[in-house]
Design a protein around this motif. Structure first.
Motif, short mmCIF file in Angstrom:
data_model
loop_
_atom_site.label_atom_id
_atom_site.label_comp_id
_atom_site.label_asym_id
_atom_site.label_seq_id
_atom_site.Cartn_x
_atom_site.Cartn_y
_atom_site.Cartn_z
N LYS A 123 0.68 -1.19 0.06
CA LYS A 123 -0.14 -0.12 0.14
C LYS A 123 0.76 1.18 0.10
O LYS A 123 0.29 2.22 -0.42
N GLY A 124 2.23 1.12 0.50
CA GLY A 124 3.01 2.35 0.63
C GLY A 124 4.17 2.17 1.39
O GLY A 124 4.11 1.08 2.23
N ASN A 125 5.03 3.25 1.31
CA ASN A 125 6.07 3.15 2.10
C ASN A 125 6.25 4.54 2.97
O ASN A 125 6.41 5.62 2.22
N ILE A 126 5.87 4.51 4.14
CA ILE A 126 5.68 5.91 4.91
C ILE A 126 6.84 6.27 5.85
O ILE A 126 6.81 6.98 6.87
N ASN A 127 7.98 5.58 5.73
CA ASN A 127 9.22 5.41 6.71
C ASN A 127 9.54 6.87 6.90
O ASN A 127 9.84 7.30 8.12
N THR A 128 9.54 7.68 5.90
CA THR A 128 10.27 8.98 5.88
C THR A 128 9.25 10.07 6.76
O THR A 128 9.74 10.73 7.75
N SER A 129 7.86 9.72 6.65
CA SER A 129 6.97 10.52 7.46
C SER A 129 7.03 10.09 9.03
O SER A 129 6.88 10.95 9.85
N THR A 158 2.17 14.33 3.02
CA THR A 158 3.48 14.14 2.89
C THR A 158 3.98 13.70 1.50
O THR A 158 3.10 13.17 0.77
N LEU A 159 5.35 13.74 1.35
CA LEU A 159 5.88 13.29 -0.05
C LEU A 159 5.51 11.87 -0.18
O LEU A 159 5.46 11.39 -1.32
N ASP A 160 5.39 10.82 0.93
CA ASP A 160 5.28 9.56 0.75
C ASP A 160 3.93 9.14 0.75
O ASP A 160 3.59 7.79 0.97
#
Lengths: 264, 400
Positions: free
Chosen positions: A69-75, A163-165
C-alpha cells in the motif's frame, strides 16, 4: 515475536515499494475508506499523528486489496524519530465505517455496507490469529461509534498535510482545531476505542520488525469476522496480506493446476 | 458689536458647525446570533436609549436572501460622541474567525434609513442594501479556545452570562421533562432515540425523539456540547424538518438529516429562531402516525417564548406549545444559575480585533459597561454569580 513466514513477502514488498511510492501524490480520504493511524503516548512526536489511507473498505470485505500500500518510513521518522519502530509507546490502529446511520435514514448504495457495519483492527501474532471482537456490541453502540466518534476522527483528513510519501500529517501546532479530533482523542491507547471497541492498537513492543493488525468486520451483536491483515514493517512498508486459509487454498489450487499441466 | 466679540462668536459658530458636521464613528460588530437581542439593548442604551437612538434591522427577506441578522444603529453617547453601529451576526465561532482573520462581511449601508422605533423597512436586493467591511468586534457564547482561531491575539473577555434551556417539541410525551448528560450523548450521537429513554415508560418505545440544533460554528452549540461533556468539536447527528404556518402550524414531511461537509447530520440551524420553529409545531400525523417530536436547546429568551415558562415561578403561562425541560434534574431560574445548581450556561464574550485603535478601545469600554444592565432575559450579569467556572466552558462550577 518475529514473523519469519512474512520475510519473503516483505522483501518483495520492499522492492515493489521503490516503484510504487511515487504513485501517491495527494492525500485524499473518502467516507468509506479505511484509515490507519500512528501516534505516540508521550515523548518525541506526542504533538503529531501520522495517518495512512488504506483505501475502500469493502474491497477487503470482498477478498481484494492485497499487496503493497505504500512506504511511509520518511513520515514516521520525521514525526516520531529514527527509532520509531522500536518505541513501545507508539501505537497503530485501523478503522473504517460508512456513517453511523442505519438503513432508515442513510441506506447503502450499491456495494456499500450498512452504516452500522464497522471494520476495526486487532493486534495479531500472525495473520488471522487475533481474537474476535466480542459479539456484545449493539447497533446503537455502533451508531455512536460511527457518527460522533469515528466520524469526528475523520474530520481531520480534509485539514491535514499530505507528505511526500503519501501519509497524512496532523501537527498540533499547525492544526490546532483539527487536533481536538485526533485519533487518540477518540481511540486512546487504553480503554475502548470510539467508545465501543476494546484493544484495537498494535505496537512494536516485543513484536520484532513487523506489526500485524487483523481487520475484523463488525456487525451488531455478532463477534467480529476476519477480513484481512495489515502488515506494518519497521521499514515503513505497509502491506495487506491474504488470509492464511485463502493463501493456502490458492497455493493448493496453483499446485493442482501445475500437476494437471504436467500430466497433460 | 466690538470686533473681538465678533471674532469670538465667529470662532464659536465655526466650532459648532465643525462638531455638527463631524462624521459619526462607524463601528462593525459580528458574532453570536443568540446574543443579538441582548446586544440590541446595550447598543441602544449606549446611543441614547429608546426613542432617542435610531435603528433598523432587516427582518424581511431581501430578494430571497434571509438577512435578519443585519442591524444598524445611530446615536450619540452621553459623552457627546456620535456613532453608527452596524452588526452582522453570523454565529459565535464564525464571528471570532471573521475578526481574527479580518474577513470581509456585508454590513448595512451607513445611509440606511433608520427610525427611532421599530425595525425599519428595506427593499431591493441584499447587495443594494449592504457594503463589504471588516468586523472589529465579535460577541461569542464561548471562549475563543473553542473556535477555529484559539490562538488569535484578540482583546476583550467575558461581559455576561448566557444561560440555555433544553426544550421538547409540542408533541413530545408529557414525561419528556428532563435532559441528562447521558441522554444528551445518546440523542446527539444517534440522532434519534425512543422517548422511553426519557420517560421510563415502556409504552413510549415506539415514539421517536429526534435531535435538532445549531450549526457548526454556533457558540450556543459549542456551549451545550462542552457543558454536557460531549466534546465541543465532536460530530453530532441532527435532523431538520419542513414546516407549515407559524407557531401554530405543523411539521410536514418526515425528518431528514442535516447535510454537512464533515459528516451527514453534523449540520444545523443558523439561528435559534429556526430551532424554535421545530419545537413549537405539532408533529406530522402522516409520518409515524405523529409519534415523533424534536428536542433541542434554546437561549432563555427563545425558550421562554416557545414554552411560556416563567423562570421565577416555574409555571407555564401562554407560550407556543413547546415544553420546557430541566437539566440534570434542575430547572432554570436566575437563582439556580447564580448559586450553581443549574449549570447549562456559558460566559458571553465580547472580543475586539488585534491592534485596535484607541477610538475602538474607547467604544469597547462604553459598550461593555452597558451590557450587564441591558441584556433583558437573554443574559445575566456576572456580578450576580456566587460561583465561577474553572477550566473554561463546560468546566467545573465552584464557589467564588
Amino acid at each position: 515475536m518475529k514473523s519469519y513466514l512474512l520475510k519473503p513477502a516483505l522483501f518483495a514488498s520492499a522492492m515493489m515499494a521503490l516503484t510504487t511510492t511515487s504513485a501517491f501524490s495527494a492525500y485524499t480520504f473518502a467516507n468509506t475508506d479505511m484509515a490507519l493511524a500512528f501516534y505516540v503516548s508521550g515523548g518525541v512526536g506526542a504533538d503529531k499523528h501520522v495517518y495512512f489511507n488504506l483505501g475502500e473498505s469493502t474491497v477487503y470485505r470482498d477478498g481484494g486489496g492485497q499487496g503493497i500500500k505504500g512506504n511511509i518510513n520518511t513520515s514516521l521518522i520525521a514525526a516520531f524519530g529514527a527509532g520509531w519502530a522500536s518505541r513501545a509507546d507508539l501505537f497503530v490502529g485501523a478503522a473504517a465505517n460508512r456513517t453511523g446511520f442505519d438503513n432508515d435514514d442513510s441506506p447503502p448504495v450499491g456495494n456499500q455496507d450498512d452504516g452500522r457495519v464497522f471494520y476495526i483492527s486487532r493486534p495479531a501474532a500472525g495473520a488471522g490469529l487475533s481474537s474476535p471482537v466480542p459479539g456484545n456490541i449493539s447497533s446503537s453502540a455502533l451508531g455512536i461509534a460511527g457518527t460522533s466518534r469515528f466520524g469526528s476522527a475523520k474530520n481531520v483528513f480534509p485539514l491535514i498535510d499530505t507528505t511526500l510519501d503519501g501519509a497524512g500529517l496532523l501537527n498540533q501546532t499547525s492544526h490546532a482545531v483539527a487536533w481536538n479530533n485526533r485519533w487518540s482523542t477518540h481511540a486512546p491507547s487504553t480503554g475502548n476505542s470510539f467508545t465501543a471497541f476494546p484493544n484495537i492498537h498494535g505496537n512494536f513492543s516485543g513484536t520484532g520488525d513487523t506489526v500485524l493488525l487483523d481487520i475484523q468486520r463488525i456487525v451488531a451483536n455478532t463477534p467480529g469476522t476476519y477480513v484481512a491483515t495489515i502488515s506494518i514493517a519497521d521499514s515503513g512498508i505497509i502491506s495487506v496480506i491474504p488470509e492464511p486459509s485463502a493463501a493456502l487454498l490458492s497455493g493448493i489450487a496453483a499446485i493442482g493446476l501445475l500437476i494437471r499441466r504436467r500430466r497433460a | 458689536m466690538k470686533p473681538k466679540y465678533t471674532i469670538l462668536i465667529g470662532a464659536f459658530s465655526a466650532a459648532l458647525l465643525s462638531v455638527a458636521s463631524a462624521a459619526p464613528i462607524v463601528i462593525n460588530i459580528t458574532g453570536a446570533t443568540a446574543f443579538r437581542d441582548a446586544a440590541d439593548g446595550a447598543i441602544i442604551a449606549l446611543l441614547g436609549g429608546d426613542n432617542v437612538a435610531f435603528r433598523a434591522r432587516t427582518d424581511i427577506i431581501l430578494s430571497g436572501t434571509s438577512a435578519s441578522n443585519l442591524r444598524i444603529y445611530r446615536g450619540t453617547t452621553t459623552g457627546g460622541t456620535e456613532y453608527i453601529v452596524r452588526a452582522t451576526y453570523s454565529g459565535s465561532t464564525a464571528g471570532i474567525l471573521a475578526v481574527a482573520d479580518q474577513a470581509d462581511l456585508p454590513f448595512l449601508r451607513t445611509d440606511t434609513t433608520m427610525v427611532q422605533t421599530g425595525p425599519g423597512s428595506f427593499a431591493g436586493t441584499l447587495a443594494a442594501n449592504t457594503v463589504i467591511a471588516k468586523p472589529r468586534y465579535s460577541f461569542s457564547d464561548v471562549d475563543k479556545l473553542l473556535s477555529q482561531r484559539p490562538n488569535a491575539p484578540l482583546g476583550g473577555g467575558p461581559v455576561g452570562v448566557v444561560p440555555f434551556m433544553f426544550v421538547a417539541g409540542e408533541s413530545a410525551p408529557a414525561g419528556v421533562t428532563n435532559m441528562t448528560d447521558q441522554l444528551h450523548n445518546s440523542l446527539w450521537s444517534l440522532g434519534r432515540v425512543p422517548a422511553s429513554l426519557f420517560t421510563g415508560n415502556s409504552a413510549d418505545v415506539g415514539f421517536r425523539i429526534y435531535a435538532t440544533g445549531r450549526n457548526n460554528g454556533s457558540g450556543t452549540r459549542a456551549s451545550i456540547l462542552s457543558e454536557t461533556q460531549y466534546g465541543s468539536f465532536t460530530n453530532v447527528a441532527q435532523f431538520n424538518s419542513t414546516v407549515t404556518g407559524n407557531a401554530t402550524g405543523a411539521l410536514t414531511g418526515s425528518p431528514f438529516l442535516f447535510p454537512d461537509d464533515l459528516g451527514l447530520g453534523n449540520g444545523g440551524h443558523t439561528s435559534n429562531s429556526t430551532v424554535r420553529g421545530l419545537l413549537n409545531r405539532t408533529s406530522n400525523p402522516a409520518f409515524r402516525s405523529g409519534a415523533y417530536a424534536f428536542v433541542s436547546y434554546l437561549t432563555v429568551s427563545d425558550a421562554t417564548g416557545a414554552t411560556g415558562y416563567v423562570p421565577a415561578t416555574g409555571l407555564i403561562v401562554g407560550g407556543e406549545g413547546a415544553k420546557p425541560m430541566t437539566y440534570n434534574g434542575v430547572r432554570y431560574s436566575v437563582d439556580n444559575v447564580n448559586n450553581g445548581a443549574y449549570s447549562l450556561w456559558g460566559f458571553q464574550q465580547l472580543y475586539i480585533a488585534d491592534g485596535a485603535t484607541q477610538q475602538e478601545l474607547d467604544f469597547f469600554d462604553l459598550l461593555a459597561a452597558q451590557i450587564p444592565t441591558n441584556m433583558g432575559i437573554a443574559g445575566l450579569p456576572i456580578s450576580g454569580l456566587a460561583v465561577d467556572r474553572t477550566g473554561g466552558d463546560g468546566g467545573a462550577i465552584v464557589p467564588k
